[in-house]
Write a protein that holds these residues in place. Structure first.
Motif, PDB file in Angstrom:
ATOM      1  N   LYS A 140       0.859  -1.182   0.000  1.00 51.70           N
ATOM      2  CA  LYS A 140       0.000   0.000   0.000  1.00 51.70           C
ATOM      3  C   LYS A 140       0.895   1.232   0.000  1.00 51.70           C
ATOM      4  N   PRO A 141       0.351   2.363  -0.385  1.00 49.42           N
ATOM      5  CA  PRO A 141       1.194   3.562  -0.431  1.00 49.42           C
ATOM      6  C   PRO A 141       1.637   3.972   0.969  1.00 49.42           C
ATOM      7  N   TRP A 142       2.847   4.492   1.063  1.00 48.94           N
ATOM      8  CA  TRP A 142       3.351   4.927   2.363  1.00 48.94           C
ATOM      9  C   TRP A 142       2.844   6.320   2.723  1.00 48.94           C
ATOM     10  N   ASP A 143       2.378   7.051   1.727  1.00 46.72           N
ATOM     11  CA  ASP A 143       2.039   8.450   1.962  1.00 46.72           C
ATOM     12  C   ASP A 143       0.536   8.705   1.914  1.00 46.72           C
ATOM     13  N   ALA A 144      -0.246   7.673   2.062  1.00 45.11           N
ATOM     14  CA  ALA A 144      -1.695   7.855   2.028  1.00 45.11           C
ATOM     15  C   ALA A 144      -2.373   6.670   2.695  1.00 45.11           C
ATOM     16  N   ILE A 145      -3.540   6.941   3.241  1.00 42.87           N
ATOM     17  CA  ILE A 145      -4.409   5.837   3.635  1.00 42.87           C
ATOM     18  C   ILE A 145      -5.604   5.856   2.693  1.00 42.87           C
ATOM     19  N   LEU A 146      -6.088   4.678   2.424  1.00 36.84           N
ATOM     20  CA  LEU A 146      -7.096   4.510   1.384  1.00 36.84           C
ATOM     21  C   LEU A 146      -8.404   4.065   2.023  1.00 36.84           C
ATOM     22  N   VAL A 147      -9.391   4.918   1.917  1.00 36.31           N
ATOM     23  CA  VAL A 147     -10.691   4.676   2.549  1.00 36.31           C
ATOM     24  C   VAL A 147     -11.698   4.353   1.451  1.00 36.31           C
ATOM     25  N   ALA A 148     -12.406   3.260   1.608  1.00 39.49           N
ATOM     26  CA  ALA A 148     -13.333   2.818   0.557  1.00 39.49           C
ATOM     27  C   ALA A 148     -14.727   2.566   1.125  1.00 39.49           C
ATOM     28  N   ILE A 191      -4.402   0.975  10.577  1.00 40.13           N
ATOM     29  CA  ILE A 191      -5.551   1.714  11.096  1.00 40.13           C
ATOM     30  C   ILE A 191      -5.955   1.097  12.429  1.00 40.13           C
ATOM     31  N   GLU A 192      -6.354   1.946  13.385  1.00 35.76           N
ATOM     32  CA  GLU A 192      -6.943   1.398  14.600  1.00 35.76           C
ATOM     33  C   GLU A 192      -8.263   2.088  14.896  1.00 35.76           C
ATOM     34  N   LEU A 193      -9.124   1.312  15.492  1.00 31.01           N
ATOM     35  CA  LEU A 193     -10.452   1.791  15.880  1.00 31.01           C
ATOM     36  C   LEU A 193     -10.405   2.291  17.319  1.00 31.01           C
ATOM     37  N   ASP A 194     -10.999   3.443  17.562  1.00 28.23           N
ATOM     38  CA  ASP A 194     -11.214   3.878  18.938  1.00 28.23           C
ATOM     39  C   ASP A 194     -12.339   3.005  19.483  1.00 28.23           C
ATOM     40  N   PRO A 195     -12.010   2.079  20.377  1.00 26.89           N
ATOM     41  CA  PRO A 195     -13.031   1.084  20.770  1.00 26.89           C
ATOM     42  C   PRO A 195     -14.224   1.678  21.491  1.00 26.89           C
ATOM     43  N   PRO A 227      -1.839  10.345   5.879  1.00 28.08           N
ATOM     44  CA  PRO A 227      -1.890   9.574   7.132  1.00 28.08           C
ATOM     45  C   PRO A 227      -1.667  10.428   8.365  1.00 28.08           C
ATOM     46  N   CYS A 228      -1.258  11.695   8.170  1.00 29.15           N
ATOM     47  CA  CYS A 228      -1.040  12.582   9.314  1.00 29.15           C
ATOM     48  C   CYS A 228      -2.084  13.690   9.304  1.00 29.15           C
ATOM     49  N   GLU A 229      -2.265  14.302  10.460  1.00 31.82           N
ATOM     50  CA  GLU A 229      -3.183  15.437  10.530  1.00 31.82           C
ATOM     51  C   GLU A 229      -2.618  16.613   9.735  1.00 31.82           C
ATOM     52  N   VAL A 230      -3.468  17.256   9.003  1.00 31.52           N
ATOM     53  CA  VAL A 230      -3.101  18.446   8.243  1.00 31.52           C
ATOM     54  C   VAL A 230      -4.016  19.567   8.714  1.00 31.52           C
ATOM     55  N   ALA A 231      -3.403  20.609   9.248  1.00 32.81           N
ATOM     56  CA  ALA A 231      -4.213  21.719   9.746  1.00 32.81           C
ATOM     57  C   ALA A 231      -4.915  22.406   8.583  1.00 32.81           C
ATOM     58  N   PRO A 232      -6.054  22.996   8.828  1.00 34.90           N
ATOM     59  CA  PRO A 232      -6.847  23.572   7.741  1.00 34.90           C
ATOM     60  C   PRO A 232      -6.105  24.579   6.885  1.00 34.90           C
ATOM     61  N   GLN A 233      -5.155  25.327   7.461  1.00 36.99           N
ATOM     62  CA  GLN A 233      -4.453  26.334   6.667  1.00 36.99           C
ATOM     63  C   GLN A 233      -3.304  25.732   5.878  1.00 36.99           C
ATOM     64  N   GLY A 234      -3.129  24.443   5.978  1.00 35.97           N
ATOM     65  CA  GLY A 234      -2.057  23.802   5.253  1.00 35.97           C
ATOM     66  C   GLY A 234      -0.843  23.565   6.126  1.00 35.97           C
TER      67      GLY A 234
END
Lengths: 169, 333
Positions: free
Chosen positions: B59-67, B151-155, B313-320
């Motif tokens: 899988k890509p190292w720089d993205a998570i893939l949500v389907a 990925i982990e689920l907040d139980p 995969p990391c948080e990106v603040a709204p302003q970039g």
């Protein structure tokens, strides 16, 4: 996994009432996969919603969800199924009548009876919805719809209010 | 597209190899692949089933893939078809998390058995399945199937969105997730909101889902990312009510998502700038062309194609700017 042979709707409809559950499940699944081409089987699929076997019901429901409005000429049979008593069958009969719109005007009495006497809330709600889809031709249902609109069931009240607006009542 | 996660990458976060390989951290084997672009190219050039390599897929190292995938009537009869299950498993393995709609079964063993099939290649997927929902006695369940290596689920998070006025045939299943491919402090956390609308009440349900989305944005102050995904039985021209959500957007437009290639039903909906983690990359995995199978055979798998979107995969603040926006998973308040 070979592709199916060309779908013979009439054969599949006959198979929906086969004694063998596996045959009925397979027929319902194939009709589901046929999509809109299975519309001549709508009455049989609504009937199949009363099958004892859950998988037959599941495939029949899935087929009906996607199949769209029924062809002309099915209103009387759907009305008969609406009065049949089985909740899932009545629910889908009401749904198909509603999808028929004004063409289901002859079913207003049956839908009104369903609205006022059915004990399953999903069925009464669908009957109210269907009356709204029929529109002004469902004017005879205004009084029971007003009663439903003032009731305690929030969904039924909302659907009845929407139906009254569509009918012009 | 450069990843805002790049310059934060540390040895513990993993270096991109630019090619398929494996790396080891903290005693766990993490599969890495080329970046998102390479993954997309591999997806397009996906070979036929018989040519698939054995073992977990990169899988890509720089993205998570949500389907999102509506697996039409996912129950006993579908699970009894080995080749259908094999295709479904291969589809799930391409993604980090898949929101499944239309689990319809008497048995509670359908999804666990399917996840075992997914993991038959050594993958480590887990699942969460919601309650049976629906107004009639024909009910459905939503399920999230996710790669526990990434990925982990907040139980404490899974919940069915309250619907006291009964506006939704199948009220959404909501759950919060966090990526595991970078340090916790930087990891992208997000709500997934699974939905499957009633095809006979689409405008009314989209109106209700707008309220659900706004409600989930307020569910906890430390979580700004809400991704609503599923079978909406509607395409973007019908998304008028979503305009009540500031910055709303969707991943899938100008293409079809059903197997017959006639309708746009499925989507992932999220808001900007809150979900600035979206990589701008999304798509529809067309069953016929991907597997080289005719329509009739593809319909045995489902009448819907999977739809997907890629996120940092990391948080990106709204302003970039880059930095943690959300805290670690906590119980819902």
């Amino acid at each position: 996994m070979a592709a199916d042979a060309p779908v013979d709707i009439a054969t599949l409809v006959a198979s929906l009432t086969d004694r063998a559950a596996a045959t009925r499940i397979d027929a319902a699944e194939r009709l589901c996969r046929a999509g809109a081409a299975a519309s001549p089987a709508i009455v049989a699929l609504v009937s199949a919603c009363g099958d004892d076997e859950a998988e037959v019901r599941d495939w029949a429901v899935a087929a009906l969800e996607e199949i769209g409005p029924p062809p002309a000429g099915m209103v009387h049979e759907l009305e008969h199924l609406l009065r049949g008593g089985q909740p899932l069958v009545a629910y889908w009969a009401a749904t198909l009548l509603g999808r028929s719109g004004q063409a289901a005007a002859s079913a207003v009495e049956a839908l009104t009876d369903c609205l006022t006497t059915a004990t399953d809330s999903a069925v009464t709600q669908r009957a109210a919805w269907a009356l709204g889809k029929i529109g002004p031709a469902a004017a005879a249902a205004v009084a029971p719809l007003r009663h439903a609109a003032a009731g305690q069931d929030p969904r039924l009240a909302r659907l009845a209010t929407e139906a009254l607006a569509a009918i012009g009542g | 597209m450069p990843s805002p996660c790049d310059h934060r990458r540390s040895p513990s976060c993993g270096e991109p190899t630019g090619h398929r390989g494996t790396r080891v951290r903290a005693g766990r084997t993490h599969r890495t692949a080329g970046g998102l672009v390479a993954w997309c190219l591999a997806l397009v050039a996906w070979p036929a089933i018989a040519q698939q390599p054995a073992g977990p897929q990169p899988k890509p190292w720089d993205a998570i893939l949500v389907a999102s995938f509506n697996i039409q009537v996912f129950g006993e009869s579908k699970m009894a078809k080995a080749q259908v299950v094999e295709i479904l498993a291969r589809i799930v393995r391409r993604f980090d998390i898949v929101c499944i709609q239309e689990v319809r079964a008497k048995s509670d063993e359908i999804v666990p058995a399917f996840v075992r099939a997914v993991n038959a290649d050594g993958s480590r997927y887990q699942h969460f399945i919601g309650p049976r929902e629906g107004r009639t006695n024909s009910k459905e369940q939503y399920a999230f199937v996710f790669d526990s290596d990434r990925i982990e689920l907040d139980p404490s998070s899974p919940t069915v969105f309250p619907d006291p006025s009964d506006r939704l045939h199948r009220p959404p299943l909501c759950a919060r997730f966090r990526t595991r491919v970078i340090p916790v402090q930087m990891a992208f956390t997000f709500w997934l909101v699974a939905t499957h609308t009633d095809p006979d009440e689409v405008p009314q349900e989209l109106e209700a889902l707008t309220d659900v989305f706004l409600g989930m944005q307020r569910a906890r102050p430390d979580e700004d990312d809400v991704i609503m995904l599923g079978d909406l039985n509607a395409g973007p021209p019908e998304f008028k009510s979503f305009s009540r959500i500031p910055g709303i957007g969707w991943a899938i437009a100008n293409t079809t998502t059903n197997t017959r290639r006639t309708k746009t039903y499925d989507n992932l909906v999220f808001a900007w700038p809150a979900t600035a983690e979206y990589r701008g990359v999304s798509g529809v995995l067309d069953l016929q062309s991907t597997f080289g199978i005719p329509l009739e055979t593809a319909l045995e798998v489902s009448d819907h194609n999977p739809v997907w979107a890629a996120f940092h995969p990391c948080e990106v603040a709204p302003q970039g700017a880059i930095g943690p926006v959300a805290a670690q998973p906590q119980p819902l308040r």
